[in-house]
Design a protein around this motif. Sequence first.
Motif, short mmCIF file in Angstrom:
data_model
loop_
_atom_site.label_atom_id
_atom_site.label_comp_id
_atom_site.label_asym_id
_atom_site.label_seq_id
_atom_site.Cartn_x
_atom_site.Cartn_y
_atom_site.Cartn_z
N PHE A 26 13.89 96.84 47.38
CA PHE A 26 15.08 96.55 47.34
C PHE A 26 15.15 95.89 48.71
O PHE A 26 15.71 94.68 49.05
CB PHE A 26 16.31 97.44 47.02
CG PHE A 26 17.82 96.75 47.27
CD1 PHE A 26 18.22 96.39 46.01
CD2 PHE A 26 18.28 96.81 48.28
CE1 PHE A 26 19.55 95.72 46.28
CE2 PHE A 26 19.68 96.38 48.53
CZ PHE A 26 20.09 95.91 47.34
N ILE A 27 15.12 96.65 50.04
CA ILE A 27 15.18 96.50 51.42
C ILE A 27 13.97 95.31 51.74
O ILE A 27 14.52 94.46 52.57
CB ILE A 27 14.93 97.43 52.38
CG1 ILE A 27 16.05 98.69 51.93
CG2 ILE A 27 14.88 97.01 53.60
CD1 ILE A 27 15.97 99.80 52.76
N ASN A 28 12.76 95.25 51.13
CA ASN A 28 12.09 94.42 51.47
C ASN A 28 12.21 92.90 50.93
O ASN A 28 12.26 91.76 51.60
CB ASN A 28 10.51 94.86 50.56
CG ASN A 28 9.38 93.88 51.29
OD1 ASN A 28 9.17 93.90 52.39
ND2 ASN A 28 8.58 93.40 50.31
N HIS A 29 12.87 92.88 49.94
CA HIS A 29 13.31 91.61 49.31
C HIS A 29 14.69 91.10 50.15
O HIS A 29 15.01 89.93 50.31
CB HIS A 29 13.87 91.81 47.97
CG HIS A 29 12.52 91.82 46.76
ND1 HIS A 29 12.18 90.65 46.74
CD2 HIS A 29 12.12 92.55 46.03
CE1 HIS A 29 11.01 90.67 45.65
NE2 HIS A 29 11.17 91.95 45.39
N ALA A 30 15.30 92.21 50.73
CA ALA A 30 16.57 91.99 51.51
C ALA A 30 16.25 91.03 52.58
O ALA A 30 16.97 90.22 53.09
CB ALA A 30 17.33 93.14 51.73
N GLY A 34 7.89 92.00 54.38
CA GLY A 34 7.31 92.52 55.66
C GLY A 34 8.04 94.07 55.95
O GLY A 34 7.59 94.35 56.97
N TYR A 35 8.56 94.57 54.94
CA TYR A 35 9.11 95.93 55.39
C TYR A 35 8.27 96.92 54.48
O TYR A 35 7.95 96.78 53.29
CB TYR A 35 10.50 95.99 55.19
CG TYR A 35 10.99 97.72 55.16
CD1 TYR A 35 11.13 98.36 56.20
CD2 TYR A 35 11.28 98.37 53.96
CE1 TYR A 35 11.31 99.55 56.32
CE2 TYR A 35 11.75 99.61 53.83
CZ TYR A 35 11.76 100.16 55.20
OH TYR A 35 12.24 101.52 55.16
N VAL A 53 16.75 99.19 59.27
CA VAL A 53 16.04 97.63 59.06
C VAL A 53 17.27 96.44 59.00
O VAL A 53 18.15 96.58 58.29
CB VAL A 53 15.46 97.56 57.54
CG1 VAL A 53 14.55 96.28 57.46
CG2 VAL A 53 14.38 98.96 57.32
N ARG A 54 16.95 95.77 59.99
CA ARG A 54 17.92 94.66 60.18
C ARG A 54 17.46 93.38 59.46
O ARG A 54 16.74 92.95 59.48
CB ARG A 54 18.12 94.23 61.70
CG ARG A 54 19.18 93.49 62.04
CD ARG A 54 19.69 93.16 63.52
NE ARG A 54 20.10 94.39 64.17
CZ ARG A 54 21.39 94.62 64.12
NH1 ARG A 54 22.11 93.67 63.55
NH2 ARG A 54 21.98 95.67 64.77
N ALA A 55 18.41 92.94 58.46
CA ALA A 55 18.18 91.75 57.78
C ALA A 55 18.42 90.42 58.69
O ALA A 55 19.11 90.48 59.67
CB ALA A 55 19.44 91.46 56.64
N PRO A 56 17.60 89.33 58.29
CA PRO A 56 17.79 88.27 59.14
C PRO A 56 18.94 87.20 58.64
O PRO A 56 18.76 86.00 58.96
CB PRO A 56 16.41 87.41 58.92
CG PRO A 56 16.05 87.93 57.51
CD PRO A 56 16.69 89.46 57.18
N MET A 183 15.45 88.19 46.21
CA MET A 183 16.35 88.37 47.40
C MET A 183 17.76 87.79 47.02
O MET A 183 18.68 88.22 47.45
CB MET A 183 15.89 87.11 48.25
CG MET A 183 16.69 87.28 49.91
SD MET A 183 15.84 86.32 51.26
CE MET A 183 16.90 86.70 52.38
N ASP A 184 17.78 86.73 46.13
CA ASP A 184 19.31 86.26 45.77
C ASP A 184 19.78 87.62 45.18
O ASP A 184 21.09 87.42 44.95
CB ASP A 184 18.98 85.20 44.53
CG ASP A 184 18.32 83.99 45.11
OD1 ASP A 184 18.62 83.71 46.57
OD2 ASP A 184 17.69 82.97 44.52
#
Length: 281
Positions: A26-30, A34-35, A53-56, A183-184
């Motif tokens: 979930f976080i990797n798609h967010a 790269g996570y 983990v900070r999202a861009p 990601m959507d």
Amino acid sequence: MATQEITPNDEIVIVMGPTGAGKSTFINHAINGGYERSVGHTLDSCTDKLQVVRAPWGTNDSHPVVFIDTPGFRDTSKSDIDILVSISEFVKKVHALKSKVALIIYLHRITDNRVGSSASKNITILAGLCDNIELPSIVLVTTMWGLVDAGRGAQREEELREIVWRELIREQQCGFERFDNSMDSVHRIILSSNRSRRTSRNNRAADANQKLMEDLTKKREEARRKLKEISQQKKALELEVESLEKRIDDVSKDIHGGPTISLSAIVRRWVMKARIPAITS
């Protein structure tokens, strides 16, 4: 990805769930790839099992989004209660820093034959561990939809919504969403939760105003009731005074052997007497 300090402007999203529910995915798609959990950076000792983990990207109102990856429940290396204590300590730490956890996402595999009642238990325990700090909005998210027959998945989803998580969804206003490994999908879950939070805040404000109106109406009716009682008491006292005056008048007549002569009557008699001329011899 380098660890960045959490700021009061951040929208902090805690991602929870059992081991294998897809938290890292979930976080990797967010963050658009790269996570990996194994290379994440940790907070200090009081929450050293949580990873930041900070999202861009940010929310609709331009707040940066920071995800907190947590160890999985039902894992042999760490008990569920230990994990919940770590999460509660993090929530309290963020609160002390004048920051705020905006959202908790609780992941659950739609392929899991276990009904998922542990979510209710874990959320209840977490609320208790956070002392007087109110938990943020919570979204229950089902994962692994690509591994289940659509009909069977829909049946399990309905069971979760209407039976297992009914109280969480209807009474505690938890959101209920699907994650479809994109990601959507992450954006939809985060942004819809923002709308839900605004709606929830508006509903709470409306409920508060409604309660205030009910309290004020109740106080008004109580004041009216007391005013009516006072008015009735006043009337009763006036009648009592009138009765006492009559009794006093009756007693006075008995004392003087006749009617009581008022001061004004005495004055009138004196004036009339003064008008009669004296008879002289």
